[in-house]
Write a protein that holds these residues in place. Structure first.
Motif, PDB file in Angstrom:
ATOM      1  N   ARG A   1       0.813  -1.211   0.000  1.00  0.00           N
ATOM      2  CA  ARG A   1       0.000   0.000   0.000  1.00  0.00           C
ATOM      3  C   ARG A   1       0.850   1.267   0.000  1.00  0.00           C
ATOM      4  N   ALA A   2       1.859   1.305   0.848  1.00  0.00           N
ATOM      5  CA  ALA A   2       2.660   2.513   1.011  1.00  0.00           C
ATOM      6  C   ALA A   2       3.534   2.757  -0.210  1.00  0.00           C
ATOM      7  N   SER A   3       4.015   3.978  -0.339  1.00  0.00           N
ATOM      8  CA  SER A   3       4.921   4.313  -1.422  1.00  0.00           C
ATOM      9  C   SER A   3       6.345   3.936  -1.035  1.00  0.00           C
ATOM     10  N   LEU A   4       7.207   3.841  -2.032  1.00  0.00           N
ATOM     11  CA  LEU A   4       8.604   3.510  -1.773  1.00  0.00           C
ATOM     12  C   LEU A   4       9.273   4.594  -0.940  1.00  0.00           C
ATOM     13  N   ALA A   5       8.830   5.840  -1.107  1.00  0.00           N
ATOM     14  CA  ALA A   5       9.408   6.929  -0.321  1.00  0.00           C
ATOM     15  C   ALA A   5       9.124   6.760   1.168  1.00  0.00           C
ATOM     16  N   ASP A   6       7.990   6.152   1.499  1.00  0.00           N
ATOM     17  CA  ASP A   6       7.638   5.961   2.911  1.00  0.00           C
ATOM     18  C   ASP A   6       8.489   4.890   3.579  1.00  0.00           C
ATOM     19  N   ILE A   7       8.872   3.862   2.847  1.00  0.00           N
ATOM     20  CA  ILE A   7       9.640   2.781   3.464  1.00  0.00           C
ATOM     21  C   ILE A   7      11.143   2.942   3.246  1.00  0.00           C
TER      22      ILE A   7
END
Length: 427
Positions: free
Chosen positions: A353-359
């Motif tokens: 669900r999350a974007s790559l920038a978030d992880i």
């Protein structure tokens, strides 16, 4: 006195009343307990408190965010149980407190109706039989039940629940034997940590499956084109190249996805239902159509583009002559294109669900090493003469290698855009 007792109980304190009665010393033997305990003179009341651990309110809040409903089944007084529950945050959305005698008088249908009411519940002065009835009723309503306990009388409910959780320090041997999980620190917050770990493992299994399934499309579709064209379009991959992909380049990145950290917002999702499968339609659409479909288009474009650039036309024989080398280059480009798309797929599969920038791009070092491994493995197969003979590869031109560079970004970017759209729709 009753006012003092109720006031202290509301503060979560356990209250003991001390009383005496003088017996006639000439009466001989001592009376039975029921005969002795009447006409007592109250001396006073004493209050004790076993304060909840500092981390419990935060753990309760995390349970609420995760969609976990908390139900307290205790032997304490109703007011004491309510005081303790409210002090740690239990009861968000409403709190109902029932006494053990009320539960004992309820029929199964009435108990089901109580458990179906919104909000959280506290069952005070409860018996072990009540714990078992409540567990059965919740399971019958479709809930997944985790039951905690420490005593011998808790063992039946611990065994019956989906997950029985016993106390490791204060719990009895019988309770620990009946339980599925034992808390070595007797800390409620540890249960929440275990829920988060379970959700992370479940997510990582799905990420692993998405990554593996996504590569079946670019491997199978070119063969379908070969079969449907009656051989007019040559084979895009050799058997050895397929083995190099399935057993070589994709292995380490797939294992690395099992070590992925928890996504942001993992403990803000609603729990899964019992009927939900690990593999569902949305996951297959993402794997086969989105990641696999984009990869297939890119792979076929490089395969056919290499053939056409080398002078091939539809139906031309590539088994011998100058076109044979062109065909080897084309199969090599198919192989390398799938490896390049694997990098994009592995990057995209890191999150559901999350974007790559978030992880973060570099938060999974094992995956980075896996990507380095598959690039080196593919390079060795293409450049070492002995292995070129085994795998039927040929060294590509520089412009062909340049075309491979954007492939991981394209595959990941398409998936990232769809996940971004899904996040906006969810909000």
């Amino acid at each position: 006195v009753e006012g003092v007792v109720d006031s202290w109980a509301r503060q979560g304190r356990r209250v003991l009343a001390l009383a005496e009665r003088r017996l006639d010393p000439e009466a001989g033997s001592l009376p039975e307990r029921d005969d002795a305990e009447h006409d007592l003179v109250l001396l006073g009341v004493a209050a004790m408190i076993d304060p909840p651990r500092a981390e419990v309110p935060d753990a309760v809040a995390r349970c609420h965010d995760a969609g976990i409903r908390l139900i307290v089944v205790t032997g304490d007084h109703a007011l004491t149980a309510r005081g303790v529950g409210e002090s740690v945050g239990i009861g968000r959305g409403g709190l109902t407190v029932l006494g053990g005698d009320e539960v004992d008088r309820m029929s199964d249908r009435e108990l089901d109706a109580v458990l179906a009411t919104p909000g959280e519940l506290i069952f005070a002065r409860s018996s072990p039989e009540s714990k078992l009835r409540i567990t059965d009723a919740l399971q019958g309503a479709g809930y997944i039940v985790a039951m905690t306990g420490d005593g011998v009388n808790d063992a039946p409910a611990l065994r019956r629940a989906d997950i029985g959780i016993a106390m490791g320090k204060s719990g009895t041997d019988v309770a620990r034997e009946a339980a599925t999980m034992v808390l070595t620190d007797d800390n409620f917050a540890t249960i929440v940590t275990a829920v988060e770990a379970g959700r992370r493992v479940y997510d990582n299994v799905r990420k692993f499956i998405v990554y593996i399934f996504a590569h079946t499309t670019p491997e199978v579709v070119p063969f379908l084109l070969y079969a449907l064209s009656g051989g007019a379009i040559p084979l895009p991959l050799t058997v050895m190249q397929i083995l190099a992909i399935d057993l070589g380049t994709e292995t380490v990145p797939a294992l690395a996805l099992g070590r992925e950290r928890a996504e942001p917002g993992l403990m803000e999702r609603a729990p899964r239902t019992r009927a939900q499968s690990v593999i569902d339609r949305s996951m297959m659409v993402r794997a086969w159509l989105v990641l696999g479909g984009v990869s297939t288009v890119l792979v076929l474009a490089l395969f056919l583009g290499t053939l056409v650039a080398g002078g091939w036309s539809l139906g031309a024989d590539v088994g011998s002559g100058p076109l044979h080398h062109t065909w080897q280059q084309a199969t090599t480009m198919t192989f390398l294109a799938i490896v390049a798309c694997q990098i994009g797929t592995a990057t995209a599969a890191r999150t559901q669900r999350a974007s790559l920038a978030d992880i973060g791009l570099f938060t999974n070092p094992l995956l980075l090493w896996g990507i380095v491994f598959e690039v080196c493995f593919a390079a060795v197969i293409v450049t070492v003469p002995v292995l070129r003979e085994v795998f039927g590869t040929a060294v590509p031109e520089w412009w062909q290698l340049a075309l491979l560079l954007p492939l991981p970004v394209v595959v990941w970017g398409c998936d990232e855009l769809l996940r971004r759209r899904a996040r906006r729709h969810a909000r």
